[in-house]
Design a protein around this motif. Structure first.
Motif, PDB file in Angstrom:
ATOM      1  N   MET A   1      30.401 123.984  57.466  1.00 25.12           N
ATOM      2  CA  MET A   1      30.605 125.187  58.250  1.00 25.12           C
ATOM      3  C   MET A   1      30.027 124.977  59.649  1.00 25.12           C
ATOM      4  O   MET A   1      28.981 124.377  59.798  1.00 25.12           O
ATOM      5  CB  MET A   1      29.910 126.350  57.544  1.00 25.12           C
ATOM      6  CG  MET A   1      30.246 127.660  58.163  1.00 25.12           C
ATOM      7  SD  MET A   1      29.658 129.111  57.271  1.00 25.12           S
ATOM      8  CE  MET A   1      28.919 128.511  55.813  1.00 25.12           C
ATOM      9  N   ASN A   2      30.715 125.493  60.663  1.00 28.04           N
ATOM     10  CA  ASN A   2      30.249 125.244  62.022  1.00 28.04           C
ATOM     11  C   ASN A   2      29.221 126.270  62.496  1.00 28.04           C
ATOM     12  O   ASN A   2      28.998 127.303  61.866  1.00 28.04           O
ATOM     13  CB  ASN A   2      31.434 125.113  62.986  1.00 28.04           C
ATOM     14  CG  ASN A   2      32.131 126.422  63.252  1.00 28.04           C
ATOM     15  OD1 ASN A   2      31.517 127.466  63.381  1.00 28.04           O
ATOM     16  ND2 ASN A   2      33.449 126.367  63.343  1.00 28.04           N
ATOM     17  N   GLU A   3      28.606 125.970  63.615  1.00 34.20           N
ATOM     18  CA  GLU A   3      27.531 126.797  64.175  1.00 34.20           C
ATOM     19  C   GLU A   3      27.984 128.235  64.411  1.00 34.20           C
ATOM     20  O   GLU A   3      27.261 129.181  64.076  1.00 34.20           O
ATOM     21  CB  GLU A   3      27.069 126.186  65.510  1.00 34.20           C
ATOM     22  CG  GLU A   3      26.135 127.076  66.302  1.00 34.20           C
ATOM     23  CD  GLU A   3      26.053 126.715  67.786  1.00 34.20           C
ATOM     24  OE1 GLU A   3      25.275 127.378  68.464  1.00 34.20           O
ATOM     25  OE2 GLU A   3      26.752 125.799  68.249  1.00 34.20           O
ATOM     26  N   LEU A   4      29.164 128.417  64.963  1.00 34.96           N
ATOM     27  CA  LEU A   4      29.659 129.757  65.266  1.00 34.96           C
ATOM     28  C   LEU A   4      29.771 130.589  63.996  1.00 34.96           C
ATOM     29  O   LEU A   4      29.280 131.716  63.940  1.00 34.96           O
ATOM     30  CB  LEU A   4      31.012 129.665  65.977  1.00 34.96           C
ATOM     31  CG  LEU A   4      31.735 130.981  66.247  1.00 34.96           C
ATOM     32  CD1 LEU A   4      30.870 131.943  67.046  1.00 34.96           C
ATOM     33  CD2 LEU A   4      33.046 130.714  66.965  1.00 34.96           C
ATOM     34  N   VAL A   5      30.388 130.049  62.968  1.00 31.46           N
ATOM     35  CA  VAL A   5      30.569 130.780  61.709  1.00 31.46           C
ATOM     36  C   VAL A   5      29.216 131.083  61.076  1.00 31.46           C
ATOM     37  O   VAL A   5      28.976 132.194  60.602  1.00 31.46           O
ATOM     38  CB  VAL A   5      31.481 129.996  60.740  1.00 31.46           C
ATOM     39  CG1 VAL A   5      31.506 130.644  59.371  1.00 31.46           C
ATOM     40  CG2 VAL A   5      32.886 129.884  61.314  1.00 31.46           C
ATOM     41  N   THR A   6      28.320 130.111  61.073  1.00 25.67           N
ATOM     42  CA  THR A   6      26.989 130.317  60.503  1.00 25.67           C
ATOM     43  C   THR A   6      26.244 131.423  61.236  1.00 25.67           C
ATOM     44  O   THR A   6      25.633 132.309  60.607  1.00 25.67           O
ATOM     45  CB  THR A   6      26.169 129.009  60.553  1.00 25.67           C
ATOM     46  OG1 THR A   6      26.873 128.009  59.812  1.00 25.67           O
ATOM     47  CG2 THR A   6      24.797 129.194  59.956  1.00 25.67           C
ATOM     48  N   ARG A   7      26.292 131.391  62.550  1.00 23.73           N
ATOM     49  CA  ARG A   7      25.596 132.425  63.331  1.00 23.73           C
ATOM     50  C   ARG A   7      26.185 133.805  63.101  1.00 23.73           C
ATOM     51  O   ARG A   7      25.453 134.782  62.964  1.00 23.73           O
ATOM     52  CB  ARG A   7      25.609 132.072  64.817  1.00 23.73           C
ATOM     53  CG  ARG A   7      24.571 131.009  65.131  1.00 23.73           C
ATOM     54  CD  ARG A   7      24.524 130.605  66.561  1.00 23.73           C
ATOM     55  NE  ARG A   7      24.338 131.690  67.513  1.00 23.73           N
ATOM     56  CZ  ARG A   7      24.227 131.512  68.817  1.00 23.73           C
ATOM     57  NH1 ARG A   7      24.271 130.294  69.328  1.00 23.73           N
ATOM     58  NH2 ARG A   7      24.071 132.535  69.625  1.00 23.73           N
ATOM     59  N   VAL A   8      27.498 133.899  63.046  1.00 23.73           N
ATOM     60  CA  VAL A   8      28.128 135.197  62.792  1.00 23.73           C
ATOM     61  C   VAL A   8      27.747 135.699  61.399  1.00 23.73           C
ATOM     62  O   VAL A   8      27.342 136.851  61.231  1.00 23.73           O
ATOM     63  CB  VAL A   8      29.661 135.117  62.963  1.00 23.73           C
ATOM     64  CG1 VAL A   8      30.337 136.366  62.405  1.00 23.73           C
ATOM     65  CG2 VAL A   8      30.013 134.942  64.436  1.00 23.73           C
ATOM     66  N   ALA A   9      27.849 134.827  60.402  1.00 20.33           N
ATOM     67  CA  ALA A   9      27.515 135.236  59.038  1.00 20.33           C
ATOM     68  C   ALA A   9      26.064 135.704  58.942  1.00 20.33           C
ATOM     69  O   ALA A   9      25.782 136.771  58.383  1.00 20.33           O
ATOM     70  CB  ALA A   9      27.765 134.077  58.064  1.00 20.33           C
ATOM     71  N   ASP A  10      25.150 134.933  59.516  1.00 20.64           N
ATOM     72  CA  ASP A  10      23.727 135.269  59.449  1.00 20.64           C
ATOM     73  C   ASP A  10      23.382 136.508  60.261  1.00 20.64           C
ATOM     74  O   ASP A  10      22.676 137.401  59.781  1.00 20.64           O
ATOM     75  CB  ASP A  10      22.871 134.093  59.937  1.00 20.64           C
ATOM     76  CG  ASP A  10      22.917 132.897  58.991  1.00 20.64           C
ATOM     77  OD1 ASP A  10      23.411 133.045  57.849  1.00 20.64           O
ATOM     78  OD2 ASP A  10      22.470 131.813  59.406  1.00 20.64           O
ATOM     79  N   ASN A  11      23.862 136.583  61.495  1.00 12.89           N
ATOM     80  CA  ASN A  11      23.464 137.664  62.393  1.00 12.89           C
ATOM     81  C   ASN A  11      24.198 138.974  62.155  1.00 12.89           C
ATOM     82  O   ASN A  11      23.683 140.043  62.484  1.00 12.89           O
ATOM     83  CB  ASN A  11      23.612 137.237  63.856  1.00 12.89           C
ATOM     84  CG  ASN A  11      22.649 136.115  64.216  1.00 12.89           C
ATOM     85  OD1 ASN A  11      21.615 135.940  63.585  1.00 12.89           O
ATOM     86  ND2 ASN A  11      22.994 135.347  65.223  1.00 12.89           N
ATOM     87  N   VAL A  12      25.400 138.899  61.588  1.00  9.20           N
ATOM     88  CA  VAL A  12      26.159 140.118  61.302  1.00  9.20           C
ATOM     89  C   VAL A  12      25.921 140.555  59.858  1.00  9.20           C
ATOM     90  O   VAL A  12      26.081 141.720  59.520  1.00  9.20           O
ATOM     91  CB  VAL A  12      27.659 139.916  61.612  1.00  9.20           C
ATOM     92  CG1 VAL A  12      28.481 141.143  61.274  1.00  9.20           C
ATOM     93  CG2 VAL A  12      27.849 139.550  63.085  1.00  9.20           C
ATOM     94  N   GLY A  13      25.511 139.600  59.009  1.00  5.97           N
ATOM     95  CA  GLY A  13      25.231 139.931  57.615  1.00  5.97           C
ATOM     96  C   GLY A  13      26.473 139.988  56.750  1.00  5.97           C
ATOM     97  O   GLY A  13      26.600 140.850  55.881  1.00  5.97           O
ATOM     98  N   ILE A  14      27.404 139.059  56.985  1.00  5.76           N
ATOM     99  CA  ILE A  14      28.615 139.001  56.170  1.00  5.76           C
ATOM    100  C   ILE A  14      28.710 137.629  55.510  1.00  5.76           C
ATOM    101  O   ILE A  14      28.053 136.687  55.918  1.00  5.76           O
ATOM    102  CB  ILE A  14      29.889 139.296  56.999  1.00  5.76           C
ATOM    103  CG1 ILE A  14      30.057 138.323  58.167  1.00  5.76           C
ATOM    104  CG2 ILE A  14      29.863 140.733  57.517  1.00  5.76           C
ATOM    105  CD1 ILE A  14      31.321 138.536  59.001  1.00  5.76           C
ATOM    106  N   ALA A  15      29.523 137.560  54.466  1.00  3.80           N
ATOM    107  CA  ALA A  15      29.679 136.312  53.719  1.00  3.80           C
ATOM    108  C   ALA A  15      30.270 135.231  54.623  1.00  3.80           C
ATOM    109  O   ALA A  15      31.128 135.519  55.462  1.00  3.80           O
ATOM    110  CB  ALA A  15      30.595 136.532  52.517  1.00  3.80           C
TER     111      ALA A  15
END
Length: 129
Positions: A1-15
Motif C-alpha cells: 500500500m502506498n503512502e497516500l492510501v496509508t495516510r488517508v486510512a490512518d488520518n481519516v479512520g477508514i479501512a
C-alpha cells in the motif's frame, strides 16, 4: 500500500481497502475534471497515484440512478463524486477528510502552485479542501 492510501486510512479512520478505492476515484475524478497539465503533473508527482487512477478511474463513473441523474443535471462534478464516495459507505466528514488529506499529500509532492491550479480548475472543490 502506498503512502497516500496509508495516510488517508490512518488520518481519516477508514479501512485501507476503502481508502485505496476512494483515493483512486477522487484522483480519477480530478484527472477528468481539472486543468489537464496541472493535474497530470500532480498525479505523476505522488508515488503510487498513477496506478490508483489506472485501477479506479472508471469506478463509479456515470450511473447513480435517479439521484445521480439529478445531480448530473445540476452540474454533477463534485456532487456526483460525493455520491460515489458515499456509496462506499463514507460520510461527509470522511469525504472531507479524504479530500483534505489527499490535497495535503499532493502539495508535499507537487507543490502549492500546481495543486492550487488543480483545485481552482474544478468548480466547487475548494470548499472541501
Amino acid at each position: 500500500m502506498n503512502e497516500l492510501v496509508t495516510r488517508v486510512a490512518d488520518n481519516v479512520g477508514i479501512a485501507p481497502d476503502t481508502a485505496e478505492k476512494a483515493v483512486g476515484m477522487m484522483l480519477g475524478f480530478l484527472q477528468r475534471e481539472a486543468d489537464d497539465a496541472a493535474v497530470a503533473r500532480m498525479i505523476e508527482s505522488i508515488p503510487g497515484a498513477p496506478e490508483l487512477v489506472a485501477k479506479f478511474n472508471g469506478e463509479g463513473a456515470g450511473g447513480g440512478g435517479l439521484l445521480g441523474g439529478l445531480m448530473a443535471s445540476f452540474g454533477g462534478g463534485v456532487m456526483a463524486l460525493g455520491q460515489q464516495l458515499m456509496s462506499l459507505g463514507l460520510g461527509m466528514g470522511e469525504i472531507t477528510g479524504l479530500a483534505k488529506e489527499t490535497i495535503k499529500v499532493a502539495r508535499e509532492h507537487a507543490g502549492d502552485e500546481t495543486v492550487d491550479t488543480v483545485v481552482a480548475s474544478v468548480p466547487g472543490l475548494s470548499q472541501f479542501v
